[in-house]
Design a protein around this motif. Structure first.
Motif, PDB file in Angstrom:
ATOM      1  N   SER A   5      58.911  79.108  79.966  1.00 11.24           N
ATOM      2  CA  SER A   5      59.140  80.710  79.764  1.00 11.24           C
ATOM      3  C   SER A   5      57.763  81.431  79.897  1.00 11.24           C
ATOM      4  CB  SER A   5      59.891  80.890  78.659  1.00 11.24           C
ATOM      5  OG  SER A   5      58.917  81.015  77.530  1.00 11.24           O
ATOM      6  N   SER A   6      58.253  82.691  80.553  1.00 12.30           N
ATOM      7  CA  SER A   6      56.876  83.478  80.606  1.00 12.30           C
ATOM      8  C   SER A   6      56.435  83.763  79.082  1.00 12.30           C
ATOM      9  CB  SER A   6      57.267  84.924  81.378  1.00 12.30           C
ATOM     10  OG  SER A   6      58.395  85.347  80.221  1.00 12.30           O
ATOM     11  N   THR A   8      56.064  81.861  76.833  1.00 13.57           N
ATOM     12  CA  THR A   8      55.109  80.355  76.439  1.00 13.57           C
ATOM     13  C   THR A   8      53.938  80.418  77.411  1.00 13.57           C
ATOM     14  OG1 THR A   8      57.242  78.983  76.262  1.00 13.57           O
ATOM     15  CG2 THR A   8      55.032  77.953  76.554  1.00 13.57           C
ATOM     16  N   LEU A   9      54.163  81.111  78.625  1.00 13.47           N
ATOM     17  CA  LEU A   9      52.732  81.019  79.343  1.00 13.47           C
ATOM     18  C   LEU A   9      52.000  82.098  78.792  1.00 13.47           C
ATOM     19  CD1 LEU A   9      54.264  80.835  82.905  1.00 13.47           C
ATOM     20  CD2 LEU A   9      52.774  79.225  81.872  1.00 13.47           C
ATOM     21  N   VAL A  10      52.273  83.029  78.484  1.00 17.78           N
ATOM     22  CA  VAL A  10      51.601  84.249  77.701  1.00 17.78           C
ATOM     23  C   VAL A  10      50.922  83.657  76.450  1.00 17.78           C
ATOM     24  CG1 VAL A  10      51.591  86.630  76.621  1.00 17.78           C
ATOM     25  CG2 VAL A  10      52.531  86.305  79.095  1.00 17.78           C
ATOM     26  N   SER A  11      51.762  83.050  75.557  1.00 17.25           N
ATOM     27  CA  SER A  11      51.192  82.581  74.199  1.00 17.25           C
ATOM     28  C   SER A  11      50.155  81.558  74.420  1.00 17.25           C
ATOM     29  CB  SER A  11      52.539  81.734  73.599  1.00 17.25           C
ATOM     30  OG  SER A  11      52.016  81.473  72.213  1.00 17.25           O
ATOM     31  N   GLU A  12      50.188  80.633  75.722  1.00 14.36           N
ATOM     32  CA  GLU A  12      49.337  79.666  75.754  1.00 14.36           C
ATOM     33  C   GLU A  12      47.889  80.400  76.295  1.00 14.36           C
ATOM     34  OE1 GLU A  12      52.088  75.817  77.038  1.00 14.36           O
ATOM     35  OE2 GLU A  12      51.036  76.860  78.422  1.00 14.36           O
ATOM     36  N   LEU A  92      50.813  91.830  78.815  1.00 13.40           N
ATOM     37  CA  LEU A  92      51.412  90.362  78.893  1.00 13.40           C
ATOM     38  C   LEU A  92      50.865  89.951  80.368  1.00 13.40           C
ATOM     39  CD1 LEU A  92      54.942  90.990  77.702  1.00 13.40           C
ATOM     40  CD2 LEU A  92      52.939  90.016  76.526  1.00 13.40           C
ATOM     41  N   ARG A  93      50.999  90.919  81.444  1.00 13.60           N
ATOM     42  CA  ARG A  93      50.258  90.522  82.569  1.00 13.60           C
ATOM     43  C   ARG A  93      48.701  90.197  82.472  1.00 13.60           C
ATOM     44  NH1 ARG A  93      52.805  95.284  86.309  1.00 13.60           N
ATOM     45  NH2 ARG A  93      52.561  96.132  84.199  1.00 13.60           N
ATOM     46  N   SER A  94      48.081  91.181  81.850  1.00 15.04           N
ATOM     47  CA  SER A  94      46.858  90.860  81.659  1.00 15.04           C
ATOM     48  C   SER A  94      46.246  89.650  81.034  1.00 15.04           C
ATOM     49  CB  SER A  94      45.927  92.164  81.142  1.00 15.04           C
ATOM     50  OG  SER A  94      46.420  92.501  79.910  1.00 15.04           O
TER      51      SER A  94
END
Length: 127
Positions: A5-6, A8-12, A92-94
């Motif tokens: 998920s997005s 998850t990607l941000v969390s990582e 988030l995007r940053s």
């Protein structure tokens, strides 16, 4: 198929990158020690304003504009020896963009917690 998920990607990404607050970013900016890079889309800047003297590089072009070997490199636009401080609307995007720059080999990269929403409530000048 195992799709992350997005969230998850941000969390990582947040575990691997440097996150700074608006006060830290403002100090770096005022001391001339960073490139302040707004990665929001042009429509977002038109709608909400932008940080005075910040650099605008849309998220979709970030890696291309910062690749010195690539055809889209914006020579002279940024000081490549200074910290790259990224922000988007909310952070988030940053976070994802900062991780991408680290993967490219940029060592001095951070993103602003809370993005433009936090910046607009700080001492940065919005134009």
């Amino acid at each position: 198929m195992n799709i992350k998920s997005s969230q998850t990607l941000v969390s990582e990404a947040l575990k691997e990158i440097k996150t700074i607050n608006t006060d830290e970013a403002l100090t770096l900016f005022n001391d001339g020690k960073c490139n302040l890079i707004d990665i929001r889309e042009k429509g977002e800047l038109d709608k909400t304003g932008r940080v005075e003297n910040s650099n605008h590089i849309p998220r979709g072009m970030l890696e291309f504009w910062l690749d010195p070997e690539g055809p889209y490199f914006k020579s002279g636009k940024l000081d490549m020896t200074k910290e790259m401080v990224l922000f988007c609307a909310g952070g988030l995007r940053s976070a994802l963009a900062a991780k991408s720059l680290k993967e490219m080999g940029f060592e001095n990269v951070s993103h602003i917690d809370g993005g433009f929403a936090a910046i607009s409530q700080s001492d940065f000048k919005i134009v």
